[in-house]
Motif scaffolding. Structure first.
Motif, short mmCIF file in Angstrom:
data_model
loop_
_atom_site.label_atom_id
_atom_site.label_comp_id
_atom_site.label_asym_id
_atom_site.label_seq_id
_atom_site.Cartn_x
_atom_site.Cartn_y
_atom_site.Cartn_z
N VAL A 1 0.87 -1.14 0.02
CA VAL A 1 -0.06 0.10 -0.07
C VAL A 1 0.96 1.04 -0.01
O VAL A 1 0.34 2.49 -0.44
CB VAL A 1 -1.09 -0.03 1.04
N SER A 2 2.09 1.21 0.44
CA SER A 2 2.96 2.43 0.40
C SER A 2 3.13 2.91 -1.08
O SER A 2 3.57 3.95 -1.30
CB SER A 2 4.38 2.03 1.04
N LYS A 3 2.78 1.77 -2.20
CA LYS A 3 3.13 2.34 -3.55
C LYS A 3 1.75 3.17 -3.99
O LYS A 3 1.72 3.37 -5.36
CB LYS A 3 3.44 0.96 -4.41
N TRP A 4 0.61 2.98 -3.28
CA TRP A 4 -0.59 3.38 -3.74
C TRP A 4 -0.45 5.00 -3.52
O TRP A 4 0.26 5.69 -3.04
CB TRP A 4 -1.92 3.06 -2.75
N SER A 5 -1.29 5.63 -4.47
CA SER A 5 -1.51 7.18 -4.42
C SER A 5 -1.91 7.53 -2.97
O SER A 5 -2.88 6.60 -2.44
CB SER A 5 -2.50 7.43 -5.56
N ALA A 6 -1.69 8.61 -2.55
CA ALA A 6 -2.24 9.03 -1.29
C ALA A 6 -3.64 9.28 -1.31
O ALA A 6 -4.23 8.78 -0.29
CB ALA A 6 -1.54 10.42 -0.96
N ARG A 7 -4.30 9.51 -2.23
CA ARG A 7 -5.93 9.58 -2.68
C ARG A 7 -6.48 8.37 -2.20
O ARG A 7 -7.55 8.19 -1.36
CB ARG A 7 -6.09 10.21 -3.80
N MET A 8 -5.88 7.02 -2.78
CA MET A 8 -6.42 5.79 -2.58
C MET A 8 -6.09 5.42 -1.21
O MET A 8 -6.86 4.78 -0.27
CB MET A 8 -5.80 5.11 -3.50
N ARG A 9 -4.69 5.73 -0.52
CA ARG A 9 -4.40 4.91 0.69
C ARG A 9 -5.14 5.80 1.98
O ARG A 9 -5.32 5.23 2.89
CB ARG A 9 -2.94 5.04 0.62
N GLN A 10 -5.19 7.17 1.78
CA GLN A 10 -5.45 7.97 3.01
C GLN A 10 -6.81 7.62 3.52
O GLN A 10 -6.76 7.61 4.80
CB GLN A 10 -5.31 9.37 2.42
N PRO A 11 -7.99 7.41 3.00
CA PRO A 11 -9.10 7.22 3.45
C PRO A 11 -9.02 5.92 4.51
O PRO A 11 -9.22 5.93 5.69
CB PRO A 11 -10.28 7.10 2.60
N MET A 12 -8.21 5.02 4.26
CA MET A 12 -8.07 3.83 4.81
C MET A 12 -7.18 4.02 6.10
O MET A 12 -7.50 3.30 6.95
CB MET A 12 -7.73 2.71 3.87
N GLU A 13 -6.34 4.66 5.86
CA GLU A 13 -5.22 4.85 6.88
C GLU A 13 -6.08 5.94 7.92
O GLU A 13 -5.60 5.84 9.15
CB GLU A 13 -3.97 5.67 6.43
N GLU A 14 -6.73 6.56 7.75
CA GLU A 14 -7.50 7.38 8.90
C GLU A 14 -8.15 6.73 9.45
O GLU A 14 -8.51 6.69 10.83
CB GLU A 14 -8.05 8.43 7.87
#
Length: 168
Positions: free
Chosen positions: A58-71
């Motif tokens: 997931v570190s290779k995902w765009s911030a837009r895709m990753r951020q909601p899940m990380e939040e």
């Protein structure tokens, strides 16, 4: 739903939730009035494994895709959970025909709407075609610009489709 007192109801399922809906409709045909699934598959192919492994980190995902899940989950827990999902879904590829619930599809008897985004990077178009072929009386609606989250990105069109299908 039984505990809540519902005798019959409709199911809507996205992605793995769609797989759950397919299994529930096959195993409880007397309870399900109608079903809508999108971004769902009934088997895991070698092509699917390549797609899953390509998005494993997931570190290779765009911030837009990753951020909601990380939040929601936190960065570390999300990364570990996602890797575990990839490992888990990959296990189905070892089964005959990669089946998750392929053998159950002919048991589905409720009217079924399959919606598919033609640009879905996680679910190639052979999956909705398989669902259409094996679920009696199902119909397929393709959204040319839709991706995996088409219900969010194209909410108005998606909601209209679902309401029209469930309302008739």
């Amino acid at each position: 739903m039984k505990a809540l007192g519902f005798g019959k109801f409709s199911l809507l399922g996205w992605s793995d939730g769609g797989i759950t809906a397919l299994i529930a409709a096959a195993k409880n045909p007397h309870l399900i009035s109608k079903m809508v699934v999108w971004g769902s598959n009934a088997f895991v192919s070698q092509q699917d494994l390549k797609l899953y492994n390509a998005v494993r980190d997931v570190s290779k995902w765009s911030a837009r895709m990753r951020q909601p899940m990380e939040e929601v989950y936190g960065a570390q827990i999300f990364a570990k959970t996602w890797e575990a999902w990839v490992d888990g879904i990959a296990q189905f590829a070892k089964r005959p025909e990669g089946s998750i619930c392929l053998e159950l599809l002919p048991l589905i008897s409720c009217p079924t709407l399959i919606i598919h985004g033609e640009k879905d990077p996680m679910v190639p178009s052979f999956h909705p075609q398989c669902l259409l072929k094996h679920i009696k009386g199902s119909r397929l609606h393709l959204m040319p610009e839709g991706k995996h989250n088409l219900h969010l990105r194209y909410a108005d069109e998606f909601n209209r489709l679902v309401e029209d299908f469930l309302g008739h």
